[in-house]
Design an enzyme around this catalytic site. Structure first.
Site, PDB file in Angstrom:
ATOM      1  N   THR A 195      16.108  21.151  40.054  1.00 24.96           N
ATOM      2  CA  THR A 195      14.944  21.572  39.688  1.00 24.96           C
ATOM      3  C   THR A 195      14.793  22.352  38.295  1.00 24.96           C
ATOM      4  OG1 THR A 195      13.694  21.685  41.788  1.00 24.96           O
ATOM      5  CG2 THR A 195      12.925  23.389  40.281  1.00 24.96           C
ATOM      6  N   THR A 213       9.500  20.322  39.636  1.00 25.64           N
ATOM      7  CA  THR A 213      10.471  19.399  40.314  1.00 25.64           C
ATOM      8  C   THR A 213       9.547  18.168  40.821  1.00 25.64           C
ATOM      9  OG1 THR A 213      12.210  19.449  42.013  1.00 25.64           O
ATOM     10  CG2 THR A 213      10.047  20.493  42.720  1.00 25.64           C
ATOM     11  N   ARG A 223       6.041  16.115  52.095  1.00 25.67           N
ATOM     12  CA  ARG A 223       6.768  17.132  52.117  1.00 25.67           C
ATOM     13  C   ARG A 223       6.885  17.893  50.910  1.00 25.67           C
ATOM     14  NH1 ARG A 223      11.227  18.860  48.294  1.00 25.67           N
ATOM     15  NH2 ARG A 223      12.643  19.932  49.650  1.00 25.67           N
ATOM     16  N   VAL A 224       6.597  19.195  50.985  1.00 29.57           N
ATOM     17  CA  VAL A 224       6.465  20.182  49.877  1.00 29.57           C
ATOM     18  C   VAL A 224       7.651  20.995  49.875  1.00 29.57           C
ATOM     19  CG1 VAL A 224       5.179  22.056  48.930  1.00 29.57           C
ATOM     20  CG2 VAL A 224       4.137  20.216  49.552  1.00 29.57           C
ATOM     21  N   GLY A 225       8.507  21.243  48.878  1.00 31.52           N
ATOM     22  CA  GLY A 225       9.741  21.985  48.910  1.00 31.52           C
ATOM     23  C   GLY A 225       9.499  23.520  48.535  1.00 31.52           C
ATOM     24  N   ASP A 226      10.567  24.122  48.197  1.00 26.46           N
ATOM     25  CA  ASP A 226      10.309  25.542  48.036  1.00 26.46           C
ATOM     26  C   ASP A 226       9.645  25.670  46.565  1.00 26.46           C
ATOM     27  OD1 ASP A 226      12.447  24.308  46.704  1.00 26.46           O
ATOM     28  OD2 ASP A 226      13.558  26.121  46.370  1.00 26.46           O
ATOM     29  N   THR A 246      16.848  27.039  42.876  1.00 27.55           N
ATOM     30  CA  THR A 246      17.050  25.485  43.039  1.00 27.55           C
ATOM     31  C   THR A 246      17.965  25.059  44.058  1.00 27.55           C
ATOM     32  OG1 THR A 246      17.683  23.546  41.840  1.00 27.55           O
ATOM     33  CG2 THR A 246      18.963  25.598  41.173  1.00 27.55           C
ATOM     34  N   ASP A 248      18.147  23.088  48.224  1.00 27.74           N
ATOM     35  CA  ASP A 248      17.749  22.598  49.403  1.00 27.74           C
ATOM     36  C   ASP A 248      16.582  23.406  49.741  1.00 27.74           C
ATOM     37  OD1 ASP A 248      16.966  21.692  51.787  1.00 27.74           O
ATOM     38  OD2 ASP A 248      18.853  21.618  52.591  1.00 27.74           O
ATOM     39  N   GLY A 249      15.382  23.016  49.272  1.00 25.87           N
ATOM     40  CA  GLY A 249      14.262  23.691  49.274  1.00 25.87           C
ATOM     41  C   GLY A 249      13.590  23.924  50.749  1.00 25.87           C
TER      42      GLY A 249
HETATM   43  N1  ASP Z   1      14.350  22.809  45.424  1.00 29.84           N
HETATM   44  C1  ASP Z   1      13.709  21.411  45.204  1.00 29.84           C
HETATM   45  C2  ASP Z   1      13.111  21.047  46.315  1.00 29.84           C
HETATM   46  O1  ASP Z   1      14.007  21.289  47.461  1.00 29.84           O
HETATM   47  C3  ASP Z   1      14.814  20.742  44.620  1.00 29.84           C
HETATM   48  C4  ASP Z   1      15.814  21.551  43.925  1.00 29.84           C
HETATM   49  O2  ASP Z   1      15.969  22.560  43.156  1.00 29.84           O
HETATM   50  O3  ASP Z   1      17.208  20.879  43.925  1.00 29.84           O
HETATM   51  O4  ASP Z   1      12.227  20.473  46.299  1.00 29.84           O
END
Ligand code: ASP
Length: 335
Positions: A195, A213, A223-226, A246, A248-249
């Site tokens: 990201t 991202t 799905r929404v990440g961090d 960045t 595994d959100g």
């Molecule tokens: N953090 C982002 C997500 O999980 C992806 C990443 O930064 O690698 O959506």
């Protein structure tokens, strides 16, 4: 001796001369774009927006912008946020469809609404009403990633405790009774993530931070990440500093690592040690999570930290300041 060791421990990773731009991964053109904005007298918010937009256009690593990380239906959706560390305003969008310039829409949420976060189809309609162009975010590349995934029986897969067995089959899925069996370990694909997270700090100490991202490859639709979540993907506070994450959100967002790092810098921690503590907090529960954090404080010190995994022992990031005047590639050893 003890004092010496404490001093070494406290030593910051790097020291720049404000203004400063720092971003995740070797996304050099994004750093350049942000730096040019500052050089031209633009604000730190403009710098973060333009820097992250650059990646949205360039599809940095395929992990930002259109044509990357197709979801289970083959669609690319985008998440982004921007934060003003002077006013603590935030604009964010998630699960944004059809619009390429996600961080631009996040900025519009901040500037043209009293809200903080818009999601899904409604966020796209908002964007279209604000003058953003609706386009198909699918490319030949994202289509072929999706087609290959279908051929591979929908592997890798984020479902669990469902039938049919998601480690071997595509859906549709139904919930299955939870057993006491240990859950299947999630496969870590460090290439499924990346990201752009960026921090810009002006000469006057004004901090802005942002992210953009396309999330995680083969994510479950919705799905929404961090990345778009304030305090998780990024955080900015001009009384302390900024941070961005960045990785595994799904796991990282449970710990608000960017908020934690900024709060640690507020209490005097050097940026590299603030970043390290944010990573350690997650590691305690998820030793095998994939992730990294960048941190910078208002005196121009910066640092980064990452969780060491097989195949991920160094994390690269970019820095630009008035001493270098060009983006410099930096890296940190993961621990
Ligand atoms: N953090 C982002 C997500 O999980 C992806 C990443 O930064 O690698 O959506």
């Amino acid at each position: 001796m003890t004092t010496f060791l404490i001093y070494i421990f406290m030593l910051p990773f790097g020291h720049a001369t404000l203004p400063l731009v720092i971003n995740t991964w070797p996304f050099r053109d994004a750093t350049s774009a942000a730096w040019s904005v500052l050089q031209a007298g633009g604000s730190v918010l403009d710098a973060v927006e333009q820097g992250c937009s650059r990646c949205e256009v360039d599809q940095c690593d395929g992990s930002v912008g259109f044509g990357g990380s197709p979801d289970e239906n083959g669609e690319t959706t985008l998440d982004a946020m921007i934060m003003n560390g002077d006013t603590m305003e935030v604009g964010a969008v998630a699960d944004l469809r059809r619009i390429k310039n996600a961080i631009g829409v996040a900025r519009a949420v901040m500037q043209h609404t009293e809200h903080t976060f818009l999601v899904g189809e409604s966020a796209s309609v908002f964007a279209e009403n604000m003058g953003f162009t609706a386009e198909d975010l699918t490319t030949n590349k994202s289509l072929s990633i999706f087609t290959q995934w279908l051929k591979d029986n929908c592997q890798p897969n984020y479902r669990k405790s469902v039938l049919p067995d998601p480690s071997k089959n595509c859906g549709p899925y139904k919930p299955r009774a939870m057993s006491k069996q240990r859950q299947r370990e999630r496969q870590i694909d460090i290439h499924a993530h990346d990201t752009i997270g960026m921090i810009a700090i002006g000469q006057d100490g004004h901090v802005a931070a942002g992210t953009s991202t396309n999330g995680a490859n083969h994510k479950i639709p919705g799905r929404v990440g961090d990345s778009p979540v304030a305090g998780a993907g990024a955080y900015a506070d001009s009384t302390a500093g900024g941070a961005a994450a960045t990785g595994d959100g799904d796991v990282m967002m449970r710990f608000l690592p960017s908020f934690l790092a900024v709060e640690l810098m507020r209490t005097g921690a050097a940026p590299s040690s603030a970043c390290k503590t944010a990573i350690s907090r997650i590691k305690r529960y998820y030793p095998e999570f994939f992730g990294a954090v960048i941190c910078a404080n208002t005196t121009g010190h910066y640092g980064a930290a990452c969780n060491k995994l097989p195949g991920f022992s160094k994390f690269s990031f970019m820095v630009s300041d008035s001493q270098s005047n060009i983006p410099l590639l930096k890296s940190v050893d993961c621990f």
